[in-house]
Design a protein around this motif. Structure first.
Motif, PDB file in Angstrom:
ATOM      1  N   ASP A 195       0.747  -1.006   0.346  1.00  0.00           N
ATOM      2  CA  ASP A 195       0.473  -0.098   0.171  1.00  0.00           C
ATOM      3  C   ASP A 195       0.939   1.002  -0.113  1.00  0.00           C
ATOM      4  O   ASP A 195       1.077   2.138  -0.410  1.00  0.00           O
ATOM      5  CB  ASP A 195      -1.126  -0.061   1.504  1.00  0.00           C
ATOM      6  CG  ASP A 195      -2.100  -0.315   0.495  1.00  0.00           C
ATOM      7  OD1 ASP A 195      -2.754  -1.282   0.059  1.00  0.00           O
ATOM      8  OD2 ASP A 195      -2.670  -0.332   1.664  1.00  0.00           O
ATOM      9  N   ASP A 196       2.067   1.141   1.305  1.00  0.00           N
ATOM     10  CA  ASP A 196       3.308   2.294   1.102  1.00  0.00           C
ATOM     11  C   ASP A 196       3.439   2.770  -0.218  1.00  0.00           C
ATOM     12  O   ASP A 196       3.655   3.906  -0.720  1.00  0.00           O
ATOM     13  CB  ASP A 196       4.182   2.352   1.880  1.00  0.00           C
ATOM     14  CG  ASP A 196       4.108   2.242   3.151  1.00  0.00           C
ATOM     15  OD1 ASP A 196       2.342   2.684   3.835  1.00  0.00           O
ATOM     16  OD2 ASP A 196       4.626   1.523   3.963  1.00  0.00           O
ATOM     17  N   LYS A 250      -6.880  32.052  -5.325  1.00  0.00           N
ATOM     18  CA  LYS A 250      -6.745  33.809  -4.906  1.00  0.00           C
ATOM     19  C   LYS A 250      -5.315  33.606  -3.792  1.00  0.00           C
ATOM     20  O   LYS A 250      -3.780  33.147  -3.635  1.00  0.00           O
ATOM     21  CB  LYS A 250      -6.838  34.198  -4.028  1.00  0.00           C
ATOM     22  CG  LYS A 250      -6.074  35.321  -2.331  1.00  0.00           C
ATOM     23  CD  LYS A 250      -7.357  36.496  -2.012  1.00  0.00           C
ATOM     24  CE  LYS A 250      -6.642  37.267  -1.269  1.00  0.00           C
ATOM     25  NZ  LYS A 250      -7.940  37.275  -0.367  1.00  0.00           N
ATOM     26  N   TYR A 251      -4.988  31.478  -3.315  1.00  0.00           N
ATOM     27  CA  TYR A 251      -4.042  30.660  -2.397  1.00  0.00           C
ATOM     28  C   TYR A 251      -2.905  29.693  -3.246  1.00  0.00           C
ATOM     29  O   TYR A 251      -2.583  28.836  -2.898  1.00  0.00           O
ATOM     30  CB  TYR A 251      -4.817  30.265  -1.546  1.00  0.00           C
ATOM     31  CG  TYR A 251      -5.612  30.963  -1.071  1.00  0.00           C
ATOM     32  CD1 TYR A 251      -5.066  32.567  -0.150  1.00  0.00           C
ATOM     33  CD2 TYR A 251      -7.063  30.552  -1.170  1.00  0.00           C
ATOM     34  CE1 TYR A 251      -5.708  33.066   1.187  1.00  0.00           C
ATOM     35  CE2 TYR A 251      -7.639  31.797   0.637  1.00  0.00           C
ATOM     36  CZ  TYR A 251      -7.153  32.988   0.704  1.00  0.00           C
ATOM     37  OH  TYR A 251      -7.705  33.343   1.814  1.00  0.00           O
ATOM     38  N   ALA A 289       0.567  30.020  -2.119  1.00  0.00           N
ATOM     39  CA  ALA A 289       0.969  29.081  -0.614  1.00  0.00           C
ATOM     40  C   ALA A 289       0.132  27.809   0.080  1.00  0.00           C
ATOM     41  O   ALA A 289       1.149  27.009   0.065  1.00  0.00           O
ATOM     42  CB  ALA A 289      -0.533  29.982   0.272  1.00  0.00           C
ATOM     43  N   LEU A 290      -0.848  27.241  -1.373  1.00  0.00           N
ATOM     44  CA  LEU A 290      -1.170  25.889  -0.938  1.00  0.00           C
ATOM     45  C   LEU A 290      -0.230  24.569  -1.981  1.00  0.00           C
ATOM     46  O   LEU A 290      -0.322  23.792  -2.168  1.00  0.00           O
ATOM     47  CB  LEU A 290      -2.873  25.972  -1.600  1.00  0.00           C
ATOM     48  CG  LEU A 290      -3.335  26.800  -0.047  1.00  0.00           C
ATOM     49  CD1 LEU A 290      -4.866  26.003  -0.628  1.00  0.00           C
ATOM     50  CD2 LEU A 290      -3.193  25.552   1.449  1.00  0.00           C
ATOM     51  N   LYS A 305      -3.136  17.336  -4.481  1.00  0.00           N
ATOM     52  CA  LYS A 305      -4.104  16.826  -3.454  1.00  0.00           C
ATOM     53  C   LYS A 305      -5.966  17.184  -3.700  1.00  0.00           C
ATOM     54  O   LYS A 305      -6.929  16.746  -2.589  1.00  0.00           O
ATOM     55  CB  LYS A 305      -3.878  18.475  -2.520  1.00  0.00           C
ATOM     56  CG  LYS A 305      -2.586  18.236  -2.195  1.00  0.00           C
ATOM     57  CD  LYS A 305      -2.081  19.335  -0.959  1.00  0.00           C
ATOM     58  CE  LYS A 305      -0.741  19.334  -1.290  1.00  0.00           C
ATOM     59  NZ  LYS A 305      -0.163  20.338  -0.563  1.00  0.00           N
ATOM     60  N   ILE A 306      -5.909  18.231  -4.312  1.00  0.00           N
ATOM     61  CA  ILE A 306      -7.669  18.319  -4.800  1.00  0.00           C
ATOM     62  C   ILE A 306      -8.238  17.375  -5.601  1.00  0.00           C
ATOM     63  O   ILE A 306      -9.134  17.556  -6.110  1.00  0.00           O
ATOM     64  CB  ILE A 306      -7.790  19.503  -5.571  1.00  0.00           C
ATOM     65  CG1 ILE A 306      -7.065  19.833  -6.820  1.00  0.00           C
ATOM     66  CG2 ILE A 306      -7.998  21.185  -4.588  1.00  0.00           C
ATOM     67  CD1 ILE A 306      -7.253  20.890  -7.867  1.00  0.00           C
ATOM     68  N   PRO A 308      -9.103  14.628  -5.387  1.00  0.00           N
ATOM     69  CA  PRO A 308     -10.687  13.722  -5.046  1.00  0.00           C
ATOM     70  C   PRO A 308     -12.051  14.126  -5.270  1.00  0.00           C
ATOM     71  O   PRO A 308     -12.880  13.941  -5.110  1.00  0.00           O
ATOM     72  CB  PRO A 308     -10.377  13.293  -3.654  1.00  0.00           C
ATOM     73  CG  PRO A 308      -9.425  13.488  -3.240  1.00  0.00           C
ATOM     74  CD  PRO A 308      -7.999  14.083  -4.427  1.00  0.00           C
ATOM     75  N   LEU A 309     -11.740  15.755  -5.883  1.00  0.00           N
ATOM     76  CA  LEU A 309     -12.780  16.234  -6.234  1.00  0.00           C
ATOM     77  C   LEU A 309     -13.205  16.165  -7.805  1.00  0.00           C
ATOM     78  O   LEU A 309     -14.259  16.747  -8.244  1.00  0.00           O
ATOM     79  CB  LEU A 309     -12.885  17.212  -6.056  1.00  0.00           C
ATOM     80  CG  LEU A 309     -11.975  18.862  -4.675  1.00  0.00           C
ATOM     81  CD1 LEU A 309     -11.975  19.817  -4.767  1.00  0.00           C
ATOM     82  CD2 LEU A 309     -13.445  17.635  -3.571  1.00  0.00           C
ATOM     83  N   VAL A 323     -18.224  15.597  -5.820  1.00  0.00           N
ATOM     84  CA  VAL A 323     -18.052  14.694  -5.146  1.00  0.00           C
ATOM     85  C   VAL A 323     -19.854  14.838  -4.284  1.00  0.00           C
ATOM     86  O   VAL A 323     -20.592  15.979  -4.813  1.00  0.00           O
ATOM     87  CB  VAL A 323     -17.656  15.428  -3.247  1.00  0.00           C
ATOM     88  CG1 VAL A 323     -18.043  15.036  -1.755  1.00  0.00           C
ATOM     89  CG2 VAL A 323     -16.112  15.993  -4.021  1.00  0.00           C
ATOM     90  N   ARG A 324     -20.629  14.484  -3.225  1.00  0.00           N
ATOM     91  CA  ARG A 324     -21.786  14.645  -3.177  1.00  0.00           C
ATOM     92  C   ARG A 324     -22.867  15.038  -4.371  1.00  0.00           C
ATOM     93  O   ARG A 324     -23.861  15.523  -4.388  1.00  0.00           O
ATOM     94  CB  ARG A 324     -21.734  15.260  -1.890  1.00  0.00           C
ATOM     95  CG  ARG A 324     -21.254  15.933  -0.637  1.00  0.00           C
ATOM     96  CD  ARG A 324     -20.902  16.317   0.709  1.00  0.00           C
ATOM     97  NE  ARG A 324     -21.993  16.678   1.442  1.00  0.00           N
ATOM     98  CZ  ARG A 324     -22.271  17.140   2.389  1.00  0.00           C
ATOM     99  NH1 ARG A 324     -21.628  18.092   2.815  1.00  0.00           N
ATOM    100  NH2 ARG A 324     -23.261  17.820   2.227  1.00  0.00           N
TER     101      ARG A 324
END
Lengths: 695, 695
Positions: free
Chosen positions: A324-325, A603-604, A607-608, A631-632, A634-635, A639-640
């Protein structure tokens, strides 16, 4: 193409500053060449001696009976420069300069280095170094290097080539490989790379058909195009290249710049460059050495599905954790395989993957041999890992090793062994198997093989013909927003519907046109002097009427005047919702050329720092795969209850930007598209704001 | 407190199923006890023999001349149960059950296990196992275990204790430690843990004052409170505990459940539990073994600032890279140190950290000895790393090792060595230094020491007295939003100003009250049956007038009726902007009890999964430190001119939720506060929506 024959396979070698003492730098190469059976001519040059190590010694280069292919210059200080000049004048083909104290010490040293290079270039002579440990070819015995490691650890010709900027690392990687019993043919260090770089040596050495694995150590990539050429040739003959590029981190880059004085490459661009060219990057020479045997077995797995087998339940658990790692999926064994295992294993054993053959191994030493052939047949398996935490009386380790070796031969697929005890490891090593001290390393190497193979085999995108780019006239460093968007639109990049207005009446008309399509309208001041418009009240959303558009024009126009900013106009544009704000950018890297960045926008963004870096040309599929690491990510699929995002359109847009950046790299130094609004599938992606920087 | 004396230090041991053959399970423990000089009495029980391994053999337990402290039951099947019953009846204090085939095989086996436990409990007898490799105390020679590893690798009493659920892993960790020359006193396996768990053994063994390092292997944490007690006692006497909890990943957990049948713990809760109690978690037994020597040296660094020294510039670069990987800052050497180094090093060497003493080491073997004492004096250094990639004639490695050992003694701080060649490693090992094969492992262990020491020394937060929690009457699984917010408000959690209205007039009045404070107003339907109100048009932002409030009330009320939902009312609330939406949650974990989650909030909380997990009680400082590991942490300090966010207030809110969850853990099974709006510093944090689930 210069394949560096005169250095890699010279017919004759002169040693300028030769020594009788084999513990001196001028003595060791002669000793090594004799010991390794070098068949060419050796010409010691030392005016103080008649004979050196059994060879006639010459007073000077000009005294030699013939012009040597290669001169190894071990004299230091001013005498180095004189020796280079003499070699060039005499027609020597290649010179290796051992001495340090040149480019790495600062501007003055750099100047001397450039002087030597100019002399060499004029005479058609190639230079290696300065500040190098030299070259060593154990295939021919041509050793123009002085590493003491070749005394400490006896050489053995073999299928590995090591090419390193650092002399120390060339030796240490050789030592690590030889410590694992692996033969090494090439050990070359390029030092300051006044002329020949790691890339050029890699290209030449890749033409040695006996080389089956190439290991590089770099602290900076200076001529990427030739390293790219080496990588392409290597891929064409299935030769894996595994590279260390030290100075990965900010701290490492600071240390590297004080070590070699070299400019640090932006590390994500380095990653992108290696990935683009199918070179696998590892952290350090230890990771290079640990994977060598697996590569040399010729393993090129077609997939990533792993089977774990152990006699210990705990080891099965840790094997599954390690898989898994490394993001290796556990293979789902066919029912037939499971039935066959059930027939051979005790009732309480697991016939699913990971396969726990249990401590019954203690009473039945044949269990491995019973089980493995069944597993070898299963088409779901790409990679195998055997975790063998056994020791002591009662375990027939020799038999396990024989059974495992037979299994490896039958499966024809990668089999990694973790042996916890030296006694166990040596039994498996005697069978020529790939042994690791623990499951983490074993499975990391299997994953590396699978991922690197996929990278090497990935179809390369041909660079499309460049398009002609014409920027608006001007000398300002940046195009304004309207100009930037217009340039992009001309090159097929989807940009927002907008109009740059110079009068209130134009704004009124633009409002009418855009709102007639049923779109909402936004207005923004346009001035190259005001990068952050909203902070000055120069953005208006949801403009409602032509009258309001006209009023806002006047308001923005006056406000720009108050701010003493150039008034490029006022933008009237359609307002888009989109699902998510992304950013797409490009820079012209001083070393790597055009580099494209795609990631989370808004805007970020800085930073992100959630972005991927790609070298063009690339396919939309490559962008999509890279974006899955964000990182984003999964969107993306919704979602939902949301529909998926149009990531395909974003990827296509990134491809267009890659093409534009390649076409415009002589005129543009950076692009910043933020936000790029991406809608649901089918709704596309659209650039809403952009900034193009001139070169 | 039962310190398990009768098992760890028995005055007499009966072996039920004893064997003359030392290669059998019933023979090996007797052989081991004799070999290890066990001073207590050994009572073989085997009706078929008069004498076993020189001891009188007894026909049955009842035939023994005295009641043994410890019985080791090696008979299998039904005879196991009979033996346990007999031991209990006779008054034996502790019984070790070797046989497998009980709880791990399913419900029927579990029932037999429970029966044995009941018999033992009734008689006051403690049980170890079943399904265990047994216990071994090399301090006393009491070996009630049968691992063949004790033949393969000779024991040596020493400062390490190994306690493991898995018998195989208890042996393997022992083997890894002994392979490094480290002495081991305790090697205990708990198997199915019908009675005694790893935690209880850890508590007992921690009371052995000669134990200086405790290593645990777990596949599930079953009684966390006693492991917590063990950890607290260990911290009180500066005894580090380093644990492996296998089944870290989804794949590993599946494998673990088929290995031991144990319920998988939620891995982030396991992490939180270990951190809370100062236990350091590593990936596998190899990582336990590699750090052992460093712990045993008693190193407890006060800080994390690293100094790197090497004779190779490349090794300096890779050392700095590895330090960045482990988030160890490079120490800034004092000017005095740099001046002293400059006086001793060649001109082209680096006097900054990393310190490159250069290849001049080849001609001056005293360089290490010259440089290190100066570095040792520098107060900026907490940790030292020497990277020694040397080999071959010309290097006085013995001298380097002596100089390094003297340095370690003078500095009194951790010194890790990376030795690339066996010959180099052995010279440093002979000086008792901590040797690693590469910079990655060396620096990882230094980082572990520093981080674990900080964790062990962190002040523990005393649990505040629980407050009385009274939930509204009802049997619905969830409180509605108004009830949930009200309960939180009663317990000091800052929640939005809101009012639950049952009539249009109430809504009108509430609007008047809230808007009178100058706040904007939001209205939301409140029904336990409608979790996602906005999807049904049951949320209205920016309510403008009392009339509108009244109309909306009617509209929502009717809509709820159409949806056939319970009409709990309509909420009229103040509308808050906030800077960022966070989430705070709590669950009552079936094993660990209350667990608090804090992270990025809003609609995408689950998908983006950017959160930290903490076990209460904890301090606001602990929350703040944990939140710094979030992906969104770079936004906390303000980006592009924004003021910092009020993360202190969010942390305080999380502390309040921790307290509430501990107080309410018998009534509540989960809390979900999302969004929690956090403003700029000084503006606080506020819960805007909440859902409390009854237990």
């Amino acid at each position: 193409m210069d394949l560096l024959e005169s250095a890699l396979n010279p017919r004759s070698v002169a040693i300028i500053g030769a020594s009788e003492n084999i513990h001196k730098i001028g003595g060791r190469p002669i000793h090594y060449m004799q010991r390794e059976g070098y068949l060419g001519k050796i010409f010691p040059v030392n005016p103080g001696r008649e004979e050196i190590q059994g060879h006639r010694s010459y007073a000077s280069l000009s005294a030699l009976p013939e012009v040597p292919d290669l001169a190894l210059i071990v004299v230091g200080g001013d005498r180095t420069v004189a020796a280079v000049e003499e070699c060039a004048a005499r027609g020597v083909k290649s010179a290796v300069i051992i001495a340090s104290g040149f480019g790495e010490t600062g501007a003055a040293g750099k100047e001397v280095e450039q002087h030597m290079l100019a002399k060499a270039r004029a005479a058609g002579m190639r230079l290696y170094g300065p500040n190098t440990q030299g070259l060593a070819n154990f295939g021919t015995g041509a050793i123009a290097g002085f590493s003491t490691m070749f005394i400490e650890v006896p050489p053995e010709d073999g299928p590995v080539a090591v090419i390193s900027q650092s002399g120390g690392m060339s030796s240490m990687i050789y030592g690590l490989l030889r410590g694992r019993g692996i033969g090494v043919r090439h050990v070359h260090a390029t030092g300051n790379e006044a002329d020949v770089t790691v890339g050029e040596m890699a290209l030449a050495v890749a033409h040695d058909p006996d080389v089956k694995l190439m290991l590089l150590y770099l602290e900076s990539v200076s001529k990427p195009e030739i390293l790219a050429q080496a990588a392409a040739f290597a891929r064409s003959r299935d030769l894996p290249i595994v590279a260390v590029k030290a100075g990965r981190t900010a701290g490492g880059q600071r240390a590297a710049s004080s070590h070699t004085g070299s400019l640090a490459n932006e590390d994500r661009s380095v990653d992108a460059f290696f990935r683009h060219h199918g070179i696998w990057r590892v952290r350090d020479p230890h990771e290079q050495a640990r994977a060598a045997q697996a590569y040399l077995k010729g393993w090129r797995p077609d997939g990533k599905r792993l089977v774990v087998v152990s006699n210990s339940g705990a080891s099965c658990v840790m094997g599954a954790d390690a898989a898994d790692d490394e993001k290796l999926p556990m293979a789902e064994l066919a029912q037939g395989t499971q039935d066959a295992l059930a027939a051979k294993l005790p009732g309480f054993a697991t016939t699913q993957n990971p396969i726990d053959i249990t401590a019954a191994l203690l009473s039945n030493s044949g269990l491995f041999g019973d089980v493995l052939p069944e597993v070898a047949k299963d088409p779901a398996a790409d990679l195998f890992f055997l975790n063998i935490p056994v020791a002591g009386a009662g375990y027939d380790v020799e038999r396990f090793a024989r059974d495992a070796a037979a299994f490896e031969a039958a499966a024809g697929k990668p089999v990694a062994i973790a042996a916890w005890q030296d006694s166990v490891a040596s039994a498996f090593r005697a069978q020529g198997m790939a042994i690791f001290p623990n499951e983490g390393e074993a499975i990391a190497v299997l994953a590396q093989l699978a991922n690197h193979t996929a990278l090497m085999r990935r179809p390369r995108v041909a660079a499309p013909a460049p398009t002609r780019v014409t920027l608006p006239q001007g000398t300002d460093p940046f195009l304004n927003e309207a100009q930037s968007l217009a340039v992009l639109a001309q090159h097929g990049v989807p940009v927002v519907d907008m109009q740059l207005c110079q009068t209130a009446d134009e704004a009124r008309t633009a409002y009418g046109r855009i709102s007639a399509d049923g779109k909402r309208v936004v207005m923004k001041a346009c001035s190259r002097d005001i990068p952050h418009k909203s902070e000055h009240g120069l953005v208006a959303l949801n403009v409602n009427s032509a009258d309001q558009a006209s009023q806002l024009f006047v308001q923005f126009w006056n406000r720009m005047d108050e701010l003493q900013a150039t008034r490029d106009g006022v933008i009237v544009a359609a307002m888009h919702g989109g699902r998510h704000e992304f950013m797409v950018g490009a820079q012209i890297d001083p070393v790597f050329g055009p580099v494209v960045v795609v990631g989370d926008g808004g805007k970020y963004t800085e930073a992100l720092d959630d972005c991927v870096v790609l070298l063009p040309p690339f396919s939309a599929e490559e962008v999509q795969a890279a974006l899955r690491t964000l990182k984003i990510a999964p969107l993306f699929d919704g979602v939902r209850g949301e529909p998926p995002m149009d990531i395909a359109a974003l990827s296509q847009l990134a491809v267009a930007i890659g093409h534009f950046a390649m076409s415009a790299s002589d005129q543009v130094s950076s692009l910043d598209l933020n936000p790029v609004l991406v809608g649901s599938v089918g709704e596309g992606a659209m650039v809403v704001d952009a900034l193009v920087e001139r070169r």
